[in-house]
Design an enzyme around this catalytic site. Structure first.
Site, PDB file in Angstrom:
ATOM      1  N   ALA A 299       0.845  -1.194   0.000  1.00  0.00           N
ATOM      2  CA  ALA A 299       0.000   0.000   0.000  1.00  0.00           C
ATOM      3  C   ALA A 299       0.880   1.243   0.000  1.00  0.00           C
ATOM      4  O   ALA A 299       2.001   1.242   0.509  1.00  0.00           O
ATOM      5  CB  ALA A 299      -0.902   0.002   1.229  1.00  0.00           C
ATOM      6  N   LYS A 303      -2.623   4.855  -4.125  1.00  0.00           N
ATOM      7  CA  LYS A 303      -3.457   5.185  -2.982  1.00  0.00           C
ATOM      8  C   LYS A 303      -4.941   5.251  -3.322  1.00  0.00           C
ATOM      9  O   LYS A 303      -5.795   4.998  -2.460  1.00  0.00           O
ATOM     10  CB  LYS A 303      -3.017   6.532  -2.385  1.00  0.00           C
ATOM     11  N   ASN A 348       9.263   9.251   4.039  1.00  0.00           N
ATOM     12  CA  ASN A 348       8.040   9.943   3.640  1.00  0.00           C
ATOM     13  C   ASN A 348       7.226  10.322   4.866  1.00  0.00           C
ATOM     14  O   ASN A 348       7.243   9.640   5.887  1.00  0.00           O
ATOM     15  CB  ASN A 348       7.218   9.055   2.684  1.00  0.00           C
ATOM     16  N   PHE A 352      -1.437  10.011   4.933  1.00  0.00           N
ATOM     17  CA  PHE A 352      -2.723   9.511   4.416  1.00  0.00           C
ATOM     18  C   PHE A 352      -3.375  10.499   3.444  1.00  0.00           C
ATOM     19  O   PHE A 352      -4.557  10.821   3.569  1.00  0.00           O
ATOM     20  CB  PHE A 352      -3.693   9.201   5.561  1.00  0.00           C
ATOM     21  N   SER A 435       0.933   3.757  10.746  1.00  0.00           N
ATOM     22  CA  SER A 435       1.617   4.848  10.063  1.00  0.00           C
ATOM     23  C   SER A 435       2.155   5.841  11.085  1.00  0.00           C
ATOM     24  O   SER A 435       1.439   6.252  12.001  1.00  0.00           O
ATOM     25  CB  SER A 435       0.650   5.564   9.113  1.00  0.00           C
ATOM     26  N   ASN A 437       2.875   8.878  10.501  1.00  0.00           N
ATOM     27  CA  ASN A 437       2.609  10.236  10.030  1.00  0.00           C
ATOM     28  C   ASN A 437       1.217  10.757  10.369  1.00  0.00           C
ATOM     29  O   ASN A 437       0.845  11.843   9.939  1.00  0.00           O
ATOM     30  CB  ASN A 437       2.824  10.292   8.508  1.00  0.00           C
ATOM     31  N   THR A 438       0.418   9.978  11.096  1.00  0.00           N
ATOM     32  CA  THR A 438      -0.893  10.421  11.565  1.00  0.00           C
ATOM     33  C   THR A 438      -0.871  10.439  13.087  1.00  0.00           C
ATOM     34  O   THR A 438      -0.682   9.387  13.716  1.00  0.00           O
ATOM     35  CB  THR A 438      -2.011   9.479  11.071  1.00  0.00           C
ATOM     36  N   LYS A 477      -2.052  -4.104   9.962  1.00  0.00           N
ATOM     37  CA  LYS A 477      -0.670  -3.746   9.628  1.00  0.00           C
ATOM     38  C   LYS A 477      -0.029  -3.071  10.827  1.00  0.00           C
ATOM     39  O   LYS A 477      -0.556  -2.075  11.342  1.00  0.00           O
ATOM     40  CB  LYS A 477      -0.645  -2.810   8.418  1.00  0.00           C
ATOM     41  N   ASN A 506       5.198  -1.783   8.713  1.00  0.00           N
ATOM     42  CA  ASN A 506       5.141  -0.442   8.132  1.00  0.00           C
ATOM     43  C   ASN A 506       6.524   0.207   8.196  1.00  0.00           C
ATOM     44  O   ASN A 506       7.508  -0.453   8.514  1.00  0.00           O
ATOM     45  CB  ASN A 506       4.103   0.402   8.889  1.00  0.00           C
ATOM     46  N   TYR A 579       7.934  -2.033  -2.228  1.00  0.00           N
ATOM     47  CA  TYR A 579       7.507  -0.696  -2.638  1.00  0.00           C
ATOM     48  C   TYR A 579       8.730   0.132  -3.030  1.00  0.00           C
ATOM     49  O   TYR A 579       8.899   0.496  -4.190  1.00  0.00           O
ATOM     50  CB  TYR A 579       6.726  -0.028  -1.503  1.00  0.00           C
TER      51      TYR A 579
END
Length: 624
Positions: A299, A303, A348, A352, A435, A437-438, A477, A506, A579
């Site tokens: 993923a 997206k 990165n 999201f 993640s 980043n959230t 995940k 992740n 990825y």
């Protein structure tokens, strides 16, 4: 056998035409200019032999009484109209000047049809030899402009190179007709009062230029003839290898721009399509679904489900889209993607960025409908006893990764909404709680929070109506930055709630060597790529042992070769995802990884991927 024979005949014919083209180019080169009468559209062709340095062409259209009519639209001025005709070949000057004489009449409307048939185009060439000669050709090759019947193009490659050969033949025929028109006394007398005047021979172009041009044309057409006869597998391999030539171009672009171009190319079918079957030892079955190979795309690349068909066509065994949020959101400010090329890594902090579940549902719905239509209208006489690899999106398996909105206060509701909207199109679902980043997302990995979340999402999925296949499997995940106690809690929840699987892992917020010395390492965000391999593989092995091999695991993080994928499988992964390596290596990496993985299995005596899953953990698992 008939197809092979026809291919040989076609190749022979194309090679003959290529030799014909070589002979033509080695003999003579010509320049063909087109001029139309502005009113009646009569077409006059000019043919000027080489060389053309400093040459000027004076073109006049005369009627029987000697009146001059202009072939130019500049009828209101007394000046001569000048036009530039491109010159082919290697010349000091790239164009030849055509001078159109002013006519005393405004247009051609006063000339009768009979008189029109007797018009002549007179071309006077002025160069070192002082040559002059008449020409008038009313589009003798117009019939060759007709497009070929599409039904004749059974093999696209053969058709393509046949067109190339036809063009060479057309040019040869046109030159022949021009010679007839220019040298036949009868034709000259019919169109010009000075027909008896025969133009002397103009010197040919240099021998070196003729040979180079002819050789190039022969190689192109002959090579095309060869390509049209090779088997599909060989040609497919060439296409994948050719994508390596594009990688340096993408490396020059901004990372996010390059990513968008990659997605767009796959969405439009501008990427090669794998036609070769996967090695038989790579096939396996997980969750009752057949995978042609265990190599998937993680993923984060697609997206918004824009390029599912194109990505599956590259040869991935499965593709996971997302993360998809209920409400569209832009994500974090740009720049938010940073390359660490020497380390084979990426940082990165996208956060999201998503078009939302409505937009994604529309795309997946269209793809799902097309798939069902193809199955309904298929003329295959399959008995149905053998289940072919594939899922709801086509030849491969489709996973949907679900995320939460940044401003949402109820994470469970976001995931439930994603299940209700997208689960009907998914072969499996993933709850992304890892993640970095959230804000606050990783807190959902705690034992109580994760248990409550999984229960609610499972209930939302199970309350929907499902057919014989049942609901899609539900996975979670997790992050690589977890303590041993955190891993034990997650394993306990997975076993207690009979979770269908885990994705490990992740991106990491840590900066292991050699990334720590890179100036880009100071950027906030999750690190992916080669530096993550050892961390995620160790975590994968621990989770396989903790779950006693009862929960299917997807290994993700740092895979860049078939050997890396094999190590993940031996550590307990039933499936693997890549990825970052795909972002650097492009489509050519996919068949390479599959071939290397197959060789690794054969080397160690495994007949299938399933036999190798958890091979490095079996002794420890038996003790647990």
């Amino acid at each position: 056998m008939a197809t092979k024979s026809s291919g040989i005949v076609l190749a022979s014919a194309l090679c003959f035409l290529s030799l014909l083209g070589f002979a033509y180019c080695a003999d003579n080169l010509s320049v063909d200019g087109l001029v139309y009468c502005d009113s009646c559209r009569i077409q006059f062709m000019t043919r000027i032999s080489e060389p053309l340095q400093g040459a000027k062409v004076k073109l006049e259209c005369r009627d029987r009484e000697g009146g001059t009519i202009t072939l130019s639209s500049e009828t209101e001025t007394d000046e001569q109209g000048r036009y530039q005709i491109p010159v082919e070949g290697d010349h000091e000057e790239e164009v030849c000047e055509v001078v159109l004489v002013k006519s005393p009449r405004d247009d051609c409307s006063e000339i009768s049809t009979d008189s029109h048939a007797k018009l002549s185009a007179r071309i006077s060439l002025t160069n070192n030899n002082g040559i002059a000669g008449p020409h008038r050709i009313p589009n003798p090759l117009g019939f060759l402009k007709k497009e070929p019947d599409s039904q004749c193009a059974e093999h696209s490659l053969a058709f393509h190179f046949s067109v190339m050969a036809a063009r060479a033949s057309r040019k040869l025929l046109r030159d022949f007709l021009f010679r007839r028109a220019c040298t036949t006394p009868i034709a000259s007398a019919r169109h010009c009062s000075s027909a008896a005047e025969i133009a002397p021979k103009i010197p040919h172009f240099s021998k070196k230029g003729r040979l180079l041009t002819g050789t190039f044309l022969g190689l192109v057409i002959g090579g095309g003839a060869y390509v049209s006869t090779v088997d599909e597998a060989t040609f497919c391999g060439w296409l994948f290898s050719a994508t390596k030539l594009v990688n340096p171009f993408f490396a020059l672009l901004d990372p996010e721009v390059a990513h968008r171009l990659g997605v767009s190319a796959a969405a439009r079918g501008w990427v090669p399509r794998e036609k070769r079957p996967d090695p038989s030892n790579l096939g396996l079955e997980v969750w009752g679904k057949k995978f042609s190979n265990p190599v998937g795309l993680a993923a984060g690349f697609d997206k918004n489900a824009e390029a599912v068909d194109g990505l599956l066509g590259l040869g991935f065994g499965f593709v996971e889209i997302g993360s998809v949020t209920p409400v569209p959101q832009e994500g974090n400010p740009k720049p938010r993607i940073f390359r660490l090329r020497e380390e084979g890594a990426i940082i990165n902090r996208c956060g999201f960025n998503s078009e939302g579940i409505v937009a994604v549902a529309k795309r997946l719905g269209a793809q799902h409908g097309k798939r069902k239509l193809d199955e309904t209208t298929s003329t295959s006489s399959s008995s149905g006893e053998e289940v072919k690899p594939g899922g709801k999106a086509g030849p491969g398996i489709l996973g949907v990764n679900l995320g939460k909105n940044k401003t949402s206060e109820d994470a469970s509701s976001d995931y439930v909404q994603g299940v209700h909207t997208l689960s009907q199109y998914a072969d499996y679902l993933v709850i992304n709680v890892s993640s970095p980043n959230t804000p606050g997302l990783r807190m959902l990995q705690g034992r109580k929070q994760l248990k409550d979340l999984v229960k609610r999402v499972q209930a939302a999925r199970d309350e929907m109506q499902w057919g014989e296949e049942g609901p899609p499997p539900l996975l979670v995940k997790i992050a690589p930055d977890l303590s041993k106690e955190d891993l034990e809690d997650i394993a306990a929840v997975a076993l207690a709630l009979r979770l269908d699987g885990l994705v490990i892992s992740n991106t990491t917020v840590s900066r292991p060597d050699p990334v720590s010395t890179n100036p880009v390492a100071s950027e906030a965000g999750g690190l992916s790529g080669k530096p993550l391999f050892n961390i995620s593989t160790s975590l994968l092995k621990d989770m396989y042992i903790l779950t006693r091999g009862k929960v299917p695991l997807i290994g993700c993080g740092g895979i860049s070769s078939g050997e890396d994928a094999y190590k993940k499988i031996r550590a307990g992964a039933s499936l693997v995802q890549l990825y970052t390596a795909f972002a650097y290596g492009g489509p050519a990496l996919i068949p390479q990884i599959k071939a290397e993985l197959s060789e690794c299995l054969e080397r160690d005596g495994f007949k299938s991927v399933s036999e190798a899953v958890g091979a490095d953990c079996r002794v420890a698992t038996a003790k647990v």
